[in-house]
Enzyme design. Structure first.
Site, PDB file in Angstrom:
ATOM      1  CB  SER A  94      39.710  74.891  64.763  1.00  0.00           C
ATOM      2  OG  SER A  94      38.433  75.133  65.281  1.00  0.00           O
ATOM      3  CB  SER A 115      36.561  73.991  62.430  1.00  0.00           C
ATOM      4  OG  SER A 115      37.579  74.997  62.501  1.00  0.00           O
ATOM      5  CE  LYS A 131      39.093  75.240  59.301  1.00  0.00           C
ATOM      6  NZ  LYS A 131      39.437  75.576  60.699  1.00  0.00           N
TER       7      LYS A 131
END
Length: 477
Positions: free
Chosen positions: A181, A157, A82
């Site tokens: 997330s 996220s 990520k």
């Protein structure tokens, strides 16, 4: 014939170890799919084909030169990172115009651990700016789209990570979870996602622990794949504020995913108390279906009344909002660049600056008192079942139409169940057991005792065996 992207991460690793499949062949297959297909999904913000192929060629030399029992567990398996975590020599944008030209000078220790486990780092997955929202739309890249329906959001996220795995552009992915997330996009994309116990995965050397809300964790199509990634990422470092209870001596999380859980006592709730959020009928149907399956498998399931109101005095949402704004202000941004932040992060940082320090301390203290009460009250249960989200996947742009204050409320209405387990630090997983009549994934959440990832993995693997979800894939596979 089974195609490479249809194989689980643990199967890919086994085929590499047995010299039946080449790390270069695997990496080239995934890079080709990313190049051809990711224009539909926007799951990657940066792809690093040259670096990935260099890693794959090195992995291939190891396969040919080492004995199988000395090879690392994820050798040759592509795993994207990520874009909130640094990978040396690769851009790190944090999903923000402020950092779009930044290159990471070092690996985080967690990334270094993935390298040591043999993973091939193929690129960086998309994220909302600074990871502050539960959807994956920012001002430097196209929005990430849900592979089950590209008009819909994959959540966030870790939305880029989830979309990559769901679309077959990675066999598994690293994500992070500060308020849901990992679990949010796992639910929206039909994946297994695991938020580990606080302190299980160090943020060293650069990421501060602060209240310990956020942790790295895996997203995968199978429970065993997630367990293998967790084994690789589970590191602690001197100076960490928090350290998770270790697994039993000589055992791994992958071992836990391979064992039977035995009969368990499971609490459940689907109410949101003072948050006053309506839960969608499709979500409640998934929750009831999961309850029936757990009961059929021999577990005792019983109701827990209004846990958030009972333990947080009806003020969890208010106190968490204070802390979330403070966390959003933690990323250093030069004063002259503040205007380059998106509306949500400008609003959160303004709220943080306007909050007196005593008010912040009072919110932290109230949350800790609530956590102590919640953990004591749920200690009799081996796991707690709730919905993961209050709604099915929502359209792209759903959250951003009426300004940041309304946006924050819409995020709360989407995700009322996840953040309490970031505050408590307990491990928590999304299990993709249900699809709606529209063909959209609807997850349920299981949360455990501190250090209880092993129990959650064993229970989730039992549910997976009873109701397999990995064969179910989105259009475009």
């Amino acid at each position: 014939m089974t195609r490479i992207h249809e194989l689980s991460a643990h199967r890919l690793a086994a085929l590499v170890h047995s010299r039946e499949l080449s790390p270069v062949e695997i990496t080239e297959h995934y890079l080709g799919r990313i190049e051809r297909l990711d224009g539909r999904y926007g799951s990657y913000i940066t792809v690093t084909p040259e670096k990935a192929l260099e890693q794959a060629r090195y992995a291939e030399k190891r396969v040919m030169g080492d004995t199988p029992d000395t090879l690392p567990p994820l050798l040759g398996v592509p795993v994207p990172v990520k874009d909130l975590d640094p990978v040396a020599g690769v851009p790190i944008t944090y999903g923000s115009r402020v950092f779009r030209d930044t290159t990471a000078p070092f690996d985080s220790d967690m990334v270094r651990a993935l390298r040591a486990a043999g993973a091939i780092l193929v690129g960086k997955t998309n994220t909302p700016e600074l990871g502050s929202s539960c959807y994956t739309e920012n001002e430097i890249a196209p929005p990430t789209r849900n592979p089950w329906d590209t008009a819909l959001s994959p959540g966030g996220s870790s939305g880029g990570a989830a979309a990559a795995v769901a679309a077959g552009l990675a066999p598994a992915a690293q994500g992070s979870d500060g308020g849901g997330s990992i679990r949010i996009p796992a639910a929206a994309c039909g994946l297994f996602g695991l938020k580990p116990t606080r302190g299980r995965i160090s943020g060293a050397p650069a990421k501060p622990d602060l209240l310990g809300l956020s942790t790295a964790g895996p997203l995968a199509r199978t429970v065993l794949d997630a367990a293998l990634l967790l084994d690789a990422m589970a590191i602690s470092r001197p100076g960490d504020y928090f350290t998770a209870p270790p697994p039993p001596p000589g055992s791994t999380f992958a071992d836990a995913a391979r064992r039977e859980p035995g009969p368990l006592r499971i609490g459940r709730y689907a109410t949101t108390g003072s948050l006053d959020v309506a839960v969608h009928p499709d979500v409640l149907a998934a929750y009831e279906e999961a309850t029936r399956l757990l009961t059929d498998l021999g577990h005792e399931v019983e109701e827990i009344p209004e846990p958030q109101d009972a333990h947080f005095g009806g003020a969890f949402g208010r106190d968490f909002a204070v802390v979330w704004a403070a966390m959003a202000s933690a990323t250093p941004v030069a004063p002259e660049r503040e205007g380059d932040l998106g509306p949500l992060n400008r609003w959160l940082r303004e709220r943080a600056r306007a909050t007196p320090v005593p008010d912040y301390i009072a919110a932290c203290a109230a949350l800790q008192r609530g956590v102590r009460s919640l953990i004591a009250a749920t200690e009799p249960y081996d796991a707690v079942l709730t919905p993961t989200l209050a709604l099915p996947p929502v359209p792209i742009g759903h959250f951003v139409q009426e300004g940041p204050e309304r946006e924050f409320r819409l995020m709360t209405e989407f995700t009322p169940f996840t953040s309490v387990y970031n505050v408590s630090g307990q491990p928590s997983v999304n299990v993709p057991l249900h699809w709606s009549e529209r063909g959209l994934p609807i997850g349920v959440m299981l949360s455990g005792r501190m250090g209880g990832e092993g129990t959650l993995l064993a229970l989730s693997a039992q549910l997976e065996a009873a109701r397999p979800w990995a064969p179910r894939v989105p259009p475009g596979w």
